[in-house]
Motif scaffolding. Structure first.
Motif, mmCIF file in Angstrom:
data_model
loop_
_atom_site.group_PDB
_atom_site.id
_atom_site.type_symbol
_atom_site.label_atom_id
_atom_site.label_comp_id
_atom_site.label_asym_id
_atom_site.label_seq_id
_atom_site.Cartn_x
_atom_site.Cartn_y
_atom_site.Cartn_z
ATOM 1 N N MET B 92 0.823 -1.204 0.000
ATOM 2 C CA MET B 92 0.000 0.000 0.000
ATOM 3 C C MET B 92 0.859 1.257 0.000
ATOM 4 O O MET B 92 2.030 1.226 0.336
ATOM 5 C CB MET B 92 -0.885 0.023 1.243
ATOM 6 C CG MET B 92 -1.872 -1.115 1.298
ATOM 7 S SD MET B 92 -3.038 -0.781 2.620
ATOM 8 C CE MET B 92 -3.677 -2.407 2.906
ATOM 9 N N ASP B 96 -1.765 5.564 2.829
ATOM 10 C CA ASP B 96 -2.753 4.572 3.269
ATOM 11 C C ASP B 96 -2.297 3.906 4.553
ATOM 12 O O ASP B 96 -3.082 3.694 5.474
ATOM 13 C CB ASP B 96 -2.970 3.514 2.187
ATOM 14 C CG ASP B 96 -3.804 4.051 1.029
ATOM 15 O OD1 ASP B 96 -4.526 5.037 1.242
ATOM 16 O OD2 ASP B 96 -3.714 3.482 -0.070
ATOM 17 N N MET B 99 -2.954 6.070 7.419
ATOM 18 C CA MET B 99 -4.350 6.303 7.814
ATOM 19 C C MET B 99 -4.995 5.158 8.573
ATOM 20 O O MET B 99 -5.925 5.368 9.329
ATOM 21 C CB MET B 99 -5.194 6.596 6.576
ATOM 22 C CG MET B 99 -5.083 8.027 6.130
ATOM 23 S SD MET B 99 -6.203 8.406 4.789
ATOM 24 C CE MET B 99 -5.947 7.082 3.659
ATOM 25 N N ILE B 100 -4.471 3.924 8.341
ATOM 26 C CA ILE B 100 -5.097 2.776 9.010
ATOM 27 C C ILE B 100 -5.004 2.965 10.517
ATOM 28 O O ILE B 100 -3.982 3.330 11.048
ATOM 29 C CB ILE B 100 -4.387 1.476 8.600
ATOM 30 C CG1 ILE B 100 -4.596 1.239 7.111
ATOM 31 C CG2 ILE B 100 -4.945 0.298 9.391
ATOM 32 C CD1 ILE B 100 -3.702 0.188 6.547
#
Lengths: 310, 489
Positions: B92, B96, B99-100
């Motif tokens: 990823m 990303d 943000m997880i």
């Protein structure tokens, strides 16, 4: 004769049935895409489809209500998904084996219920074709794309929705993170178990719809083992489509078109042994999977049970 | 944030991984945690960061007792851990990954998150492209990404597990500068390492763990000698050293180079005579494992020659080495050396390479009884191998070695064994030496290395020392070399 295949009417017929026959593949494979992206290999799709197909058909037959039939199929799929999720997440079972177990359960159970509740093959009036004024009247195009039933349209609508959810929403991000590295996702506060429950149950619901699309929208009958391997092909399509809804769409269309061609070959009495014709989609499955060794990696945690160490 | 650990205990089966550890770390401190592999450092840190739970003991943050149920709870309390292998999502994008774990509603607000990311990155002088894929980053950059993420999630205690492994010197400088800045801001840094030099340069105070216990603490400035002593300890005497008669060269390495994913070993030349014992020292993963395997043909050197009794076997397989009298005994006894589920008798029948179609039980049984007596194995011929204790498994493994041999290469011959077994096993090995066999072994026990070797090679990040004479080398000298000190650059 072979040349019969190349008349306009026949080509339109092949394309129209190709579009239509992709429906069960799309529902089942999109559902499977969700569960695989979260790291769960669900091989029970076929069983879920069979039970869904039976539930939808039987409820429609007895109540005459197609929507009630469809909803029952979704409920049955959801329950199958719930059981699969419990076995996978809580019991941390080997997913390949438990999936085969769920397939056999669905196969046996749908057959048993069919024998006990119906006994003979009956037919229902399935979801009707939707006539879209203007569009449906376009010669050729209209017949291919715009005179299908609601479940067919739903299947194609599902593709962009699935793409959007997976790539643009927080939920999709969590699903992908859980399938890629559940330990890391867990450390960041993502509830791995809950995400997997969600995707497996969603997969079950969509498999139920896939089954219903066969029994109350496309074929409008129920027979023993009527899915005849389509659930397994759906699993293969997820690999073929490299875990992307758009890829799955391409694969599903390819298969259903070959299938439609094969059906028309039989209808037109073209001198090809019917066994060979019926075999074509399956042989193609193997060929495509062997040759399309894609550069896209599978989700790293696919089929690995997650357990926090302690 | 002030961190206090009180009376932490953790068992893994019979292994007491953390034994009553109490530690106080004031806010704004860089705390070093030193210890060998298996000393219990990682266990302690995993307890603090919620990956595992302590069996007993308390954790206090800013004076308040907390129960850290999961890594997510830990970060909620402001404790974040940076793992040795970065916990991220390689396929990823950076953003990303970032943000997880952020609960940002149904749709992530990419623009505002990207802005935050850039802000924090800039603050600490990291230049990371938010749109790059993580698998295209170096280990150092992935570390930076994790640091930014943990800070963004509100970490006030940052635990770093062996963060200097696999990153470049300049990235290390940057990392240390960042950690110092964070400490000045009042954040607590816990720096777990086995690298003495890094700990001495960076940390304000150090705690040393050995075999699950806290053996000592020290404050800056550090006394290297004392730290080494705490890390490796003094053990009971193993008897007098003995040097045996030499029998001419059996194993000869000429300019051997080995490449591994992480390491490069360059140009090692060594002559090993029959009857000689060579000890390989170094922290796990410093190259000694690959080196030992290269001597057995299991790892293929990229250049150079390996000769056994004058025959050039470079590039040949382990089977060829075996035929020439070289045997390799791996550390993972049950995984690589023995067959779980088979009895002792069955092992001897297998090792015999009998051409009979049917198993000759009588002969196997007789052989098993002889070996059990000769090697003092506590078990019967019908005992399955995994039901034996570690010491007895090791004895069984030794009893399976053929006779005579040119060289035996052993990984951790006595790891996890009681002292009686250690002495017994070395007695058996020295018997072999007397018959002209050369022995080369890896151990993390420096006493064992100095006690039983004639010469010692020290490994550090793929660098190999000149052979040291074991009779004139001290544990302190060895410990410093292993920790990366005293190497000519």
């Amino acid at each position: 004769m072979i040349s019969d295949l190349f008349s306009v009417t026949v080509l339109v017929g092949i394309l129209a049935s190709g579009i239509r026959l992709a429906t069960p593949y799309l529902y089942a494979a999109i559902g499977e895409t969700f569960s695989q992206r979260s790291g769960v290999l669900n091989l029970g799709v076929e069983g879920q489809m069979l039970l869904g197909a039976f539930a939808a058909f039987y409820v429609t037959l007895t109540t005459g209500n197609l929507w009630l039939g469809l909803m029952t199929a979704m409920l049955v799929g959801a329950l199958m998904g719930l059981a699969m999720a419990y076995v996978t997440v809580n019991l941390q079972a080997q997913q390949g084996i438990s999936g085969i177990g769920f397939y056999l359960f669905g196969l046996g159970m749908s057959d048993l219920l069919f024998q006990k509740l119906m006994g003979t093959v009956e037919t229902v009036k399935g979801f009707p074709k939707i006539h879209i004024p203007g569009l449906s009247d376009i010669p050729g195009i209209g017949e291919i794309f715009f005179s299908q039933n609601i479940l067919v349209y739903g299947a194609y609508l599902l593709v962009p929705i699935a793409w959007f959810v997976l790539n643009k929403t927080t939920l999709g991000l969590k699903i992908r993170s859980v399938g890629e590295n559940p330990d890391a996702a867990d450390s960041l506060g993502v509830n791995v178990g809950r995400i997997r429950y969600f995707t497996i149950i969603l997969g079950g619901i969509l498999s139920g719809v896939a089954g219903a699309s066969l029994s109350i929208a496309l074929l409008n009958v129920f027979q023993q083992n009527m899915t005849s391997g389509q659930g397994f092909i759906a699993v293969a399509l997820v690999y073929f489509g490299a875990w992307r809804p758009t890829g799955v769409l391409g694969g599903a269309l390819l298969f259903s078109l070959i299938n439609a061609l094969q059906l028309w070959v039989q209808v037109l009495n073209i001198p090809v042994p019917s066994e060979i014709a019926v075999m074509m989609p399956y042989v193609l499955t193997i060929l495509v999977l062997v040759t399309s060794v894609s550069k896209v990696r599978a989700p790293s945690a696919l089929s690995k049970p997650f357990e926090r160490e302690n | 944030m002030k961190v206090e650990l009180r009376g932490i205990h953790k068992y893994f089966g019979n292994n007491h991984a953390n034994n009553d550890i109490t530690l106080n770390i004031p806010a704004g401190t860089i705390q070093g945690i030193l210890g060998e592999n298996g000393a219990g450092k990682s266990t302690l840190m995993k307890i603090l960061s919620g990956f595992i739970h302590a069996d007993k003991g308390e954790i206090l943050l800013d004076g308040k007792a907390v129960f850290i149920q999961s890594p997510a709870t830990a970060i909620h309390h402001g404790v974040g851990m940076l793992h040795q292998d970065p916990l991220d999502f390689p396929p990823m994008r950076v953003i990303d990954n970032f943000m997880i774990g952020h609960s940002g509603g149904l749709f992530p607000n990419r623009a505002s998150v990207t802005r935050d990311f850039k802000l924090i990155a800039e603050q600490y002088g990291f230049s990371l492209d938010p749109d790059a894929y993580v698998d295209s980053l170096t280990v150092g950059e992935r570390q930076q990404l994790e640091i930014i993420r943990l800070l963004w999630l509100g970490a006030r205690v940052l635990i770093l597990d062996e963060p200097t492994t696999g990153i470049s010197a300049s990235q290390k400088e940057k990392l240390f500068a960042t950690l110092r800045t964070l400490a000045e801001q009042g954040k607590t840094i816990i720096f777990v390492s086995h690298k003495l030099e890094d700990v001495e340069v960076l940390c304000h105070q150090v705690a040393v763990l050995r075999q699950g216990s806290l053996v000592g603490e020290a404050k800056k400035p550090f006394d290297t000698k004392k730290l080494v002593e705490m890390m490796f300890g003094k053990e009971i005497s193993l008897g007098a050293r003995q040097t045996l008669e030499r029998h001419g060269s059996v194993l000869s390495l000429q300019n051997v180079s080995i490449e591994d994913v992480r390491l490069k070993i360059k140009d090692v030349s060594l002559e090993v005579s029959g009857g000689e014992v060579i000890g390989l020292a170094g922290m796990e993963g410093s190259g000694q494992g690959a080196f030992l395997r290269a001597c057995a043909g299991i790892v293929r050197p990229v250049s150079g020659h390996v000769k056994v009794r004058g025959r050039d076997l470079t590039g040949k397989s382990y089977h060829v080495y075996k035929r020439n009298g070289v045997e390799f005994l791996p550390a993972a006894r049950l995984e690589e050396g023995l067959v779980p589920g088979l009895s002792l008798t069955e092992h001897y029948v297998l090792a015999e390479k009998s051409k009979d179609v049917f198993i000759n039980h009588e002969r196997g049984l007789k052989q098993a009884q002889e070996k059990i007596a000769a090697f003092n194995i506590k078990g019967t011929p019908v005992h399955t191998i995994e039901s034996l204790s570690g010491g007895n498994q090791q004895r069984a493994l030794l009893s399976l070695l053929r006779d005579p041999l040119s060289a035996v290469l052993i990984e951790h011959p006595t790891r996890g064994l009681d002292i009686e077994s250690v002495i017994y096993i070395w007695g058996k090995l020295k018997e072999r030496c007397r018959k002209g066999t050369a022995i080369m072994f890896i151990s993390s026990d420096l006493e064992e290395i100095l006690q039983y070797s004639d010469r010692v090679l020290v490994f550090f990040s793929g660098r190999v020392s000149q052979p040291l004479d074991a009779s004139t080398t001290t544990v302190e000298q060895l410990g410093q070399l292993i920790g990366g000190k005293g190497w000519a650059s």
